[in-house]
Design a protein around this motif. Structure first.
Motif, PDB file in Angstrom:
ATOM      1  N   ILE A 193       0.945  -1.321  -0.066  1.00  0.00           N
ATOM      2  CA  ILE A 193      -0.035   0.081   0.142  1.00  0.00           C
ATOM      3  C   ILE A 193       1.018   1.174   0.172  1.00  0.00           C
ATOM      4  CG2 ILE A 193      -1.742   1.383   1.375  1.00  0.00           C
ATOM      5  CD1 ILE A 193      -2.823  -1.585   2.585  1.00  0.00           C
ATOM      6  N   SER A 194       0.995   1.592  -1.069  1.00  0.00           N
ATOM      7  CA  SER A 194       1.838   3.047  -1.219  1.00  0.00           C
ATOM      8  C   SER A 194       1.131   4.457  -1.176  1.00  0.00           C
ATOM      9  CB  SER A 194       2.651   2.747  -2.645  1.00  0.00           C
ATOM     10  OG  SER A 194       1.848   2.864  -3.769  1.00  0.00           O
ATOM     11  N   SER A 195       0.001   4.574  -0.930  1.00  0.00           N
ATOM     12  CA  SER A 195      -0.764   5.687  -0.948  1.00  0.00           C
ATOM     13  C   SER A 195      -1.801   5.770   0.399  1.00  0.00           C
ATOM     14  CB  SER A 195      -1.651   6.193  -2.216  1.00  0.00           C
ATOM     15  OG  SER A 195      -2.824   5.026  -2.378  1.00  0.00           O
ATOM     16  N   ASN A 196      -1.996   7.038   0.908  1.00  0.00           N
ATOM     17  CA  ASN A 196      -2.776   7.200   2.098  1.00  0.00           C
ATOM     18  C   ASN A 196      -4.131   6.449   2.055  1.00  0.00           C
ATOM     19  OD1 ASN A 196      -0.697   8.665   3.273  1.00  0.00           O
ATOM     20  ND2 ASN A 196      -1.505  10.538   2.487  1.00  0.00           N
ATOM     21  N   GLN A 197      -4.723   5.960   2.953  1.00  0.00           N
ATOM     22  CA  GLN A 197      -5.986   5.132   2.835  1.00  0.00           C
ATOM     23  C   GLN A 197      -6.807   5.670   4.136  1.00  0.00           C
ATOM     24  OE1 GLN A 197      -6.802   2.978   0.385  1.00  0.00           O
ATOM     25  NE2 GLN A 197      -4.862   3.796  -0.536  1.00  0.00           N
ATOM     26  N   GLN A 198      -8.255   5.855   3.709  1.00  0.00           N
ATOM     27  CA  GLN A 198      -9.140   6.199   4.984  1.00  0.00           C
ATOM     28  C   GLN A 198     -10.062   4.794   5.044  1.00  0.00           C
ATOM     29  OE1 GLN A 198     -11.455   9.596   4.401  1.00  0.00           O
ATOM     30  NE2 GLN A 198     -12.665   9.030   6.009  1.00  0.00           N
ATOM     31  N   ASN A 245       5.261  -0.043   7.945  1.00  0.00           N
ATOM     32  CA  ASN A 245       6.132   0.968   7.997  1.00  0.00           C
ATOM     33  C   ASN A 245       5.583   2.573   8.016  1.00  0.00           C
ATOM     34  OD1 ASN A 245       8.405  -0.638   7.815  1.00  0.00           O
ATOM     35  ND2 ASN A 245       7.967  -1.192   5.471  1.00  0.00           N
ATOM     36  N   GLY A 246       4.394   2.648   7.863  1.00  0.00           N
ATOM     37  CA  GLY A 246       3.656   3.901   8.114  1.00  0.00           C
ATOM     38  C   GLY A 246       2.870   4.185   9.298  1.00  0.00           C
ATOM     39  N   TYR A 247       1.735   4.757   9.352  1.00  0.00           N
ATOM     40  CA  TYR A 247       1.013   5.305  10.375  1.00  0.00           C
ATOM     41  C   TYR A 247      -0.428   4.620  10.118  1.00  0.00           C
ATOM     42  CZ  TYR A 247       4.796   8.406  10.274  1.00  0.00           C
ATOM     43  OH  TYR A 247       6.204   9.101  10.243  1.00  0.00           O
ATOM     44  N   ILE A 248      -0.854   3.855  11.248  1.00  0.00           N
ATOM     45  CA  ILE A 248      -2.183   3.436  11.516  1.00  0.00           C
ATOM     46  C   ILE A 248      -2.751   4.013  12.587  1.00  0.00           C
ATOM     47  CG2 ILE A 248      -3.750   1.400  11.409  1.00  0.00           C
ATOM     48  CD1 ILE A 248      -1.294  -0.267  10.534  1.00  0.00           C
ATOM     49  N   MET A 249      -3.576   4.886  12.307  1.00  0.00           N
ATOM     50  CA  MET A 249      -4.278   5.799  13.609  1.00  0.00           C
ATOM     51  C   MET A 249      -5.907   5.547  13.669  1.00  0.00           C
ATOM     52  SD  MET A 249      -1.932   9.047  12.741  1.00  0.00           S
ATOM     53  CE  MET A 249      -2.951   9.509  11.145  1.00  0.00           C
ATOM     54  N   GLY A 250      -6.305   5.332  14.860  1.00  0.00           N
ATOM     55  CA  GLY A 250      -7.757   5.487  15.207  1.00  0.00           C
ATOM     56  C   GLY A 250      -8.174   6.903  15.281  1.00  0.00           C
ATOM     57  N   LYS A 251      -9.509   7.145  15.074  1.00  0.00           N
ATOM     58  CA  LYS A 251     -10.038   8.610  15.310  1.00  0.00           C
ATOM     59  C   LYS A 251      -9.785   9.030  16.578  1.00  0.00           C
ATOM     60  CE  LYS A 251     -12.693  12.062  14.406  1.00  0.00           C
ATOM     61  NZ  LYS A 251     -12.333  13.500  13.982  1.00  0.00           N
ATOM     62  N   GLY A 252      -9.468  10.221  17.016  1.00  0.00           N
ATOM     63  CA  GLY A 252      -9.580  10.687  18.342  1.00  0.00           C
ATOM     64  C   GLY A 252     -11.062  11.230  18.964  1.00  0.00           C
ATOM     65  N   ALA A 309       3.786   1.151   3.232  1.00  0.00           N
ATOM     66  CA  ALA A 309       5.118   1.762   2.814  1.00  0.00           C
ATOM     67  C   ALA A 309       5.273   3.094   3.813  1.00  0.00           C
ATOM     68  CB  ALA A 309       4.891   2.450   1.265  1.00  0.00           C
ATOM     69  N   SER A 310       6.484   3.292   3.743  1.00  0.00           N
ATOM     70  CA  SER A 310       7.005   4.368   4.924  1.00  0.00           C
ATOM     71  C   SER A 310       6.226   5.598   4.529  1.00  0.00           C
ATOM     72  CB  SER A 310       8.418   4.553   4.590  1.00  0.00           C
ATOM     73  OG  SER A 310       8.916   5.759   5.513  1.00  0.00           O
ATOM     74  N   GLY A 311       5.659   6.267   5.470  1.00  0.00           N
ATOM     75  CA  GLY A 311       5.240   7.779   5.279  1.00  0.00           C
ATOM     76  C   GLY A 311       3.533   7.512   4.731  1.00  0.00           C
ATOM     77  N   SER A 336       9.210   0.360  11.209  1.00  0.00           N
ATOM     78  CA  SER A 336       9.453   1.807  11.472  1.00  0.00           C
ATOM     79  C   SER A 336       8.400   2.573  11.461  1.00  0.00           C
ATOM     80  CB  SER A 336      10.414   2.169  10.450  1.00  0.00           C
ATOM     81  OG  SER A 336       9.936   1.949   9.002  1.00  0.00           O
ATOM     82  N   GLY A 337       6.953   1.997  11.728  1.00  0.00           N
ATOM     83  CA  GLY A 337       5.934   2.608  11.657  1.00  0.00           C
ATOM     84  C   GLY A 337       5.234   2.710  13.051  1.00  0.00           C
ATOM     85  N   TYR A 338       3.940   3.444  13.181  1.00  0.00           N
ATOM     86  CA  TYR A 338       3.425   3.232  14.433  1.00  0.00           C
ATOM     87  C   TYR A 338       2.054   2.982  14.177  1.00  0.00           C
ATOM     88  CZ  TYR A 338       7.224   6.398  15.417  1.00  0.00           C
ATOM     89  OH  TYR A 338       8.457   6.934  15.615  1.00  0.00           O
ATOM     90  N   ILE A 339       1.340   2.592  15.234  1.00  0.00           N
ATOM     91  CA  ILE A 339      -0.053   1.973  15.312  1.00  0.00           C
ATOM     92  C   ILE A 339      -0.722   2.617  16.672  1.00  0.00           C
ATOM     93  CG2 ILE A 339      -1.693   0.265  15.508  1.00  0.00           C
ATOM     94  CD1 ILE A 339       0.435  -1.622  14.094  1.00  0.00           C
TER      95      ILE A 339
END
Length: 150
Positions: A19-24, A77-84, A48-50, A112-115
């Protein structure tokens, strides 16, 4: 006379994709099927990173695995984030949302990413005769969410 021997070849085919592009609010099984996964084989999917995978709704995880019958390896390697959570007004703030919902056996590797689950929204607190905002997930705030749920 020569005899014949039947051979049964067994291949452990693994679908690999990035997955190389941002996803919602992505469903990985749906995404994989749209990218030529056969619906049966094991899968190794890399974020992917970033790349950001996020949710805009505390009731919807940022990433849902869906069903991978032979298993899933997710390399993040990216960022997986729940809604605040929403901030409170004259009340406690709302709870944050879930980052990942598992629907199959999965191995998750964050190189190298975050969840992260979404943080709780800040709430109001009554102090010294006036209302003041509380910190998200702290005193007066809503409960934060866990990173993922089974």
């Amino acid at each position: 006379m020569f005899g014949s021997i039947a051979h049964k070849a067994t291949f452990n085919k693994v679908f690999k994709a990035t997955i190389s592009s941002n996803q919602q609010e992505i469903n990985l099984a749906t995404w994989a099927a749209a990218n030529k996964w056969d619906g049966r084989s094991a899968a190794e999917i890399t974020i992917a990173s970033g790349v950001y995978v996020w949710s805009d709704n505390t009731a919807t995880p940022a990433l849902t695995t869906g069903n991978f019958p032979k298993g899933l390896t997710l390399i993040n390697n990216g960022y997986i984030m729940g809604k605040g959570g929403a901030g409170g007004y004259l009340s406690a703030g709302g709870a944050g949302g879930v980052a990942i919902s598992l629907g199959c056996d999965a191995t998750i590797s964050t190189v190298s990413g975050y969840i992260g689950g979404g943080g709780g929204g800040g709430g109001d607190a009554y102090t010294d005769g006036s209302w003041v905002g509380g910190a998200g997930g702290g005193a007066g705030g809503g409960a934060g969410s866990t990173g993922y749920v089974a």
